[in-house]
Scaffold this active site. Structure first.
Site, PDB file in Angstrom:
ATOM      1  N   SER A 140      69.232  19.963  47.549  1.00 60.50           N
ATOM      2  CA  SER A 140      68.248  19.139  47.758  1.00 60.50           C
ATOM      3  C   SER A 140      68.650  18.294  48.797  1.00 60.50           C
ATOM      4  O   SER A 140      69.762  17.944  49.326  1.00 60.50           O
ATOM      5  CB  SER A 140      68.206  18.074  46.361  1.00 60.50           C
ATOM      6  OG  SER A 140      69.512  17.309  46.489  1.00 60.50           O
ATOM      7  N   ASP A 141      67.809  17.486  49.638  1.00 59.17           N
ATOM      8  CA  ASP A 141      67.810  16.415  50.576  1.00 59.17           C
ATOM      9  C   ASP A 141      68.693  15.113  49.761  1.00 59.17           C
ATOM     10  O   ASP A 141      68.377  15.274  48.553  1.00 59.17           O
ATOM     11  CB  ASP A 141      66.705  16.058  51.446  1.00 59.17           C
ATOM     12  CG  ASP A 141      67.125  15.270  52.600  1.00 59.17           C
ATOM     13  OD1 ASP A 141      68.155  14.730  52.553  1.00 59.17           O
ATOM     14  OD2 ASP A 141      66.354  15.361  53.808  1.00 59.17           O
ATOM     15  N   TRP A 142      69.020  14.333  50.444  1.00 55.74           N
ATOM     16  CA  TRP A 142      69.766  13.248  49.447  1.00 55.74           C
ATOM     17  C   TRP A 142      68.832  12.334  48.744  1.00 55.74           C
ATOM     18  O   TRP A 142      68.003  11.608  49.435  1.00 55.74           O
ATOM     19  CB  TRP A 142      70.491  12.263  50.667  1.00 55.74           C
ATOM     20  CG  TRP A 142      72.004  12.902  50.626  1.00 55.74           C
ATOM     21  CD1 TRP A 142      73.116  12.126  50.696  1.00 55.74           C
ATOM     22  CD2 TRP A 142      72.304  14.306  51.257  1.00 55.74           C
ATOM     23  NE1 TRP A 142      74.221  13.000  50.858  1.00 55.74           N
ATOM     24  CE2 TRP A 142      73.626  14.234  51.197  1.00 55.74           C
ATOM     25  CE3 TRP A 142      71.809  15.428  51.302  1.00 55.74           C
ATOM     26  CZ2 TRP A 142      74.533  15.636  51.313  1.00 55.74           C
ATOM     27  CZ3 TRP A 142      72.621  16.467  51.520  1.00 55.74           C
ATOM     28  CH2 TRP A 142      73.860  16.588  51.614  1.00 55.74           C
ATOM     29  N   GLN A 143      68.677  12.321  47.507  1.00 55.78           N
ATOM     30  CA  GLN A 143      67.743  11.747  46.467  1.00 55.78           C
ATOM     31  C   GLN A 143      66.485  12.405  46.784  1.00 55.78           C
ATOM     32  O   GLN A 143      65.646  11.709  46.144  1.00 55.78           O
ATOM     33  CB  GLN A 143      67.738  10.403  46.739  1.00 55.78           C
ATOM     34  CG  GLN A 143      68.982   9.646  46.495  1.00 55.78           C
ATOM     35  CD  GLN A 143      68.709   8.082  46.653  1.00 55.78           C
ATOM     36  OE1 GLN A 143      69.372   7.179  46.070  1.00 55.78           O
ATOM     37  NE2 GLN A 143      67.646   7.438  47.426  1.00 55.78           N
ATOM     38  N   ALA A 144      66.327  13.616  46.958  1.00 53.92           N
ATOM     39  CA  ALA A 144      64.960  14.568  46.989  1.00 53.92           C
ATOM     40  C   ALA A 144      64.742  15.112  45.492  1.00 53.92           C
ATOM     41  O   ALA A 144      63.649  15.593  45.465  1.00 53.92           O
ATOM     42  CB  ALA A 144      64.911  15.368  48.062  1.00 53.92           C
TER      43      ALA A 144
END
Length: 884
Positions: free
Chosen positions: A305-309
């Protein structure tokens, strides 16, 4: 009738929650299907569009070049406990350890934590590293070898810092809208050029011994509204991130295309993006992850995941997510969708055992594939401070020790960066051989973009300003400069060596002084201007990541007009993150030369000096189109929410018609076309030859997979998963896989805990039985026959001038259909040719190059429309052509 029944069965399967696979449709010699929807039909994207679910998540099988890595991964994962598998898939939390992202370690087997680190231009947040040219800049070289060399050098620097996964290269954004803030991190709005560039970069990076992570998957084409919190911070009232609404054909022919090349190149990791696609978040979109990426493209690595995605726990697991970054639901919250919750989800059967095993296998296979071992050196830098000593766990200030060892990883990469910067500089205009310069009598350099940032090259956090020369744009794709050679310093050194008079004014608004300088006799005025952009969490002069317009910054357009009004030999150098509007001044007779130098990195001044003085004969080509107006592109960023407080809807209604494809369709003449670039010499094209190869007919992949494999049983006794005894160090906010109580609901901290998988997961989400193979799949990158060589095209290229130089012949194909772009790039080569000499350009056309995506058959087809091939130096200068 048989075909109609299969379509009906396909629709029924979709309604049941599974995408259809038409395995028995006959493929006719001319590539068409009787009764099928014309694959060249008008594409379309719709407001509030959705895409069908696809389950279960395909399990890795070690196909292609992954066989050895898969065997190693099976041996390793078979030794792991459930807790260790969860540790491998879950980030430790924001600022939890030294890298921008890390997962838990496995001390029992001597496995240190995986280190995920930006960026696609250099090792972020450390020192004694290099800063390379942007992806968009190196794309302008049209040089496969430089793509690879740059990837290898960056990989080597990350490796020497202790990084395991380099967060790059970038194919999303592709560059649909020229205002897009992070277009510079990628390569080009042309999917073919981006596909070649990302594949070669990945090969280089992974040959250096670390995992490349292609990003951002997929449809991540603007910064505005990509994250709710970010948008709310800017004063927008939305509750969900933007949805990129993309039809099936456009997805395959444009946005998925370069990711197919990345997968075929063996990329170990792919990062899912912040945005939604067809109103489902990228990191839990089963159509994107399970169907397109892991099944159709046969991706064998892991999805991060992208950061906090990540927005869900079990649902994202069964939708195809394999690793969550940075691990916490919100930065520094200490809470995670996975960690403890993933442990519980596997124990209670919500997430099947085969899925957690598949996550771990994919991660470890990517690890072993690039040659990583269980004896990797420690991480020798810290992302959160450059201090030598500090807290290992920065978020909570605990465990102080030496965290930065200031290891110099630059090697001789400055030479490569200088070469790339020069060979990426596009000569757009050169009247009466104004360039190259040769011992000019008087050089006057004007513009802030020629000089330094007075606060130093790293004076703005993550390069979040536009002060001084633009050597790097802003955001997480940045890195710290070890030095930055400004154009002013490099050009002054050249002038001193030549005995030229030299003066510079580095203030765009010092009008009277500028006019007095450039009005003097014998002056060659070089004006430096720029346009910047970056990631959405930084606002520079009102630009919230995306550019507000396509004009030059800091009054650059007015500066050029002012200088050229008083100097008959004005040379313009543009550093920018994409096209700018040059309409009001480019054709002034007093402007004798224009150069685009992109975002060149640390050797900026040396690179442009090499080109201006002819030490490097320019051959670069613009990797995007320069329109006369903003409206000419037919696409733009959505700056204002258009769906109440719900998810803004970005409808890709233009289909595959972006950049030069849009200009051709609208019959709009650009200022400078895609692929355009001048040289200090001249070239002639002749003798086009097309050789047709005999290959077997294209056949859909058929059959079924093996059942989902399981590697090792685990205890279901919750006591076995409790946090270790008091002697085990507990770090606040750190994400662990352990339970703190045998009460499942309390351990989960989820008020809705207790629902079964059948109650909230889609049908087939946990099904581990053999699954049908997709017709367009069958190997990493897709059906192997897509890369059958159908034609080989050759042409003679002659250097008819008086200087040695390089030329970039380009091959374009016309598909012939009424709803196809009139021309698409399908080949190129950068050739070095001495004056008076000739060489042969050669390019293969593979089956995929001539295919459209058939939305009914869910496969690639070659239509019966007549097709032609063209060769020339740019997309609008194609002197050679032949029907196929």
């Amino acid at each position: 009738m048989r075909y109609l029944l299969e379509i009906i069965a396909s629709v029924a399967a979709l309604l049941a929650g599974k995408d259809s696979v038409l395995t028995s449709v006959q493929i006719y010699p001319n590539g068409t299907y009787p009764g099928a929807i014309d694959p060249a039909a008008e594409p379309g994207a719709q407001f509030l569009q959705t895409s069908p679910p696809f389950y279960p998540s395909p399990w890795m099988n070690g196909q292609g070049e992954w066989a050895d890595a898969y065997a190693q991964a099976k041996d390793f994962v078979s030794q792991l406990t459930l807790l260790e598998k969860v540790n491998l898939t879950t980030g430790v939390g924001w600022e939890g350890e030294q890298c921008v992202g890390q997962v838990g370690s496995i001390p029992r087997l001597g496995f240190r934590s995986l280190c995920m680190q930006d960026s696609p231009v250099g090792v972020r947040d450390t020192d004694y590293n290099s800063v390379f040219s942007s992806g968009q800049t190196v794309a302008a070289t049209f040089d496969r070898n430089l793509f690879y060399q740059r990837g290898y050098a960056m990989g080597a620097e990350h490796k020497a810092k202790g990084v395991t996964v380099q967060l790059g290269p970038v194919a999303g954004p592709l560059g649909r809208a020229p205002e897009g803030g992070r277009n510079w991190e990628g390569f080009s709005p042309d999917p073919y050029l981006t596909g070649v560039a990302i594949a070669e970069t990945i090969k280089g990076t992974q040959d250096a011994g670390i995992i490349a992570c292609a990003k951002h998957f997929i449809g991540n084409e603007q910064e505005h509204f990509r994250q709710v919190g970010e948008a709310v911070g800017y004063g927008f009232n939305i509750t969900e991130a933007i949805s990129s609404n993309i039809d099936d054909r456009t997805m395959h022919e444009i946005y998925l295309w370069p990711f197919a090349d990345a997968v075929r190149a063996g990329v170990g990791a792919i990062m899912c993006s912040y945005n939604q696609i067809n109103n489902s978040y990228a990191c839990q979109n089963s159509k994107m992850l399970n169907n397109l990426l892991k099944n159709e493209l046969g991706f064998q690595g892991f999805v991060m995941s992208d950061w906090q995605a990540q927005h869900t726990g079990a649902a994202s697991a069964v939708a195809g997510l394999d690793m969550t970054m940075p691990g916490d639901t919100l930065f520094n919250s200490g809470e995670s969708f996975w960690g403890t919750n993933l442990t519980l989800a596997v124990l209670n059967g919500t997430v099947p055992e085969w899925r957690i095993d598949d996550m771990a296998i994919r991660i470890m296979a990517a690890y072993f594939k690039v040659g990583l071992t269980l004896h990797e050196p420690p991480i020798n830098f810290d992302s959160w401070t450059l201090d030598t000593y500090g807290p290992l766990h920065y978020a909570v200030g605990e465990n102080t020790q030496q965290i930065n060892f200031h290891v110099d990883v630059q090697g001789d990469h400055g030479t490569l960066i200088r070469d790339i910067g020069a060979r990426a500089t596009v000569l757009l205009k050169n009247v009466d051989n104004a360039l190259p310069l040769s011992n000019p009598k008087f050089v006057a350099v004007v513009g802030e973009d020629a000089g330094p940032n007075l606060d130093g090259p790293n004076g703005c956090s993550d390069r979040g300003c536009d002060n001084g020369t633009l050597g790097m744009a802003w955001g997480s794709g940045s890195a710290n400069f070890p030095y930055l050679v400004t154009p002013d310093s490099a050009l002054q050194a050249q002038a001193l060596a030549d005995g030229s008079r030299y003066e510079s004014i580095l203030d765009n608004y010092a009008s009277s002084q500028i006019i007095a300088l450039v009005s003097q006799a014998n002056v060659t005025a070089i004006v430096f201007v720029n346009a910047d952009s970056g990631e959405g969490y930084i606002n520079v002069d009102g630009n919230e990541g995306d550019r507000n317009n396509l004009t030059l910054w800091q009054g650059g357009d007015e500066l050029i007009q002012q200088v050229s009004a008083h100097c008959t030999n004005t040379i313009v150098v543009i550093h920018s993150v994409g096209p700018v509007i040059v309409t009001n001044w480019f054709d002034s007779p007093n402007i004798t030369a224009i150069l685009w130098a992109g975002v060149p990195g640390q050797e900026s001044g040396n690179s442009i000096t090499d080109v201006l003085y002819g030490k490097v004969n320019p051959a670069a080509r613009t990797p995007f189109t320069w329109g006369a107006t903003r409206q000419d592109y037919g696409t733009d960023v959505i700056y204002v929410p258009n769906n109440g407080n719900g998810a803004p809807q970005d409808d890709f209604v233009e289909g595959p018609f972006i950049d030069y494809r849009a200009f051709e369709r609208q019959n709009t003449t650009p200022i400078y076309e895609f692929g355009f670039g001048l040289s200090y010499t001249t070239f002639e094209y002749s003798n086009l030859q097309v050789i047709k190869h005999n290959v077997s007919a294209y056949a859909p992949t058929t059959g079924v997979t093996e059942a989902a494999p399981i590697f090792g049983n685990f205890s279901t006794n919750l006591t076995d998963y409790l946090f270790p005894n008091a002697s085990f160090p507990y770090i606040r906010q750190y994400i662990y896989p352990y339970l703190n109580t045998t009460d499942e609901k309390k351990a989960s901290a989820d008020p809705n805990y207790g629902q079964t998988a059948a109650e909230f997961l889609p049908p087939h989400a946990t099904d581990g039985t053999p699954q049908p193979l997709l017709a367009a799949g069958g190997a990493p990158g897709g059906n192997p026959q897509l890369w059958d060589v159908l034609y080989t095209v050759t042409a003679n290229i002659t250097n008819s001038g008086t200087r040695d130089g390089e030329e970039v012949p380009q091959l374009y194909v016309s598909f012939g259909g009424p709803n196809n772009p009139s021309l698409v790039l399908r080949g190129f080569e950068r050739l070095s040719i001495d004056a008076g000499q000739s060489t042969t350009f050669s390019a293969d056309i593979v089956r995929r190059d001539l295919s459209n995506w058939d939305t009914v058959a869910q496969n690639w087809v070659i239509t019966s429309y007549p097709k032609s091939v063209y060769v020339g130096p740019s997309s609008r200068n194609l002197p050679l052509s032949q029907a196929l």
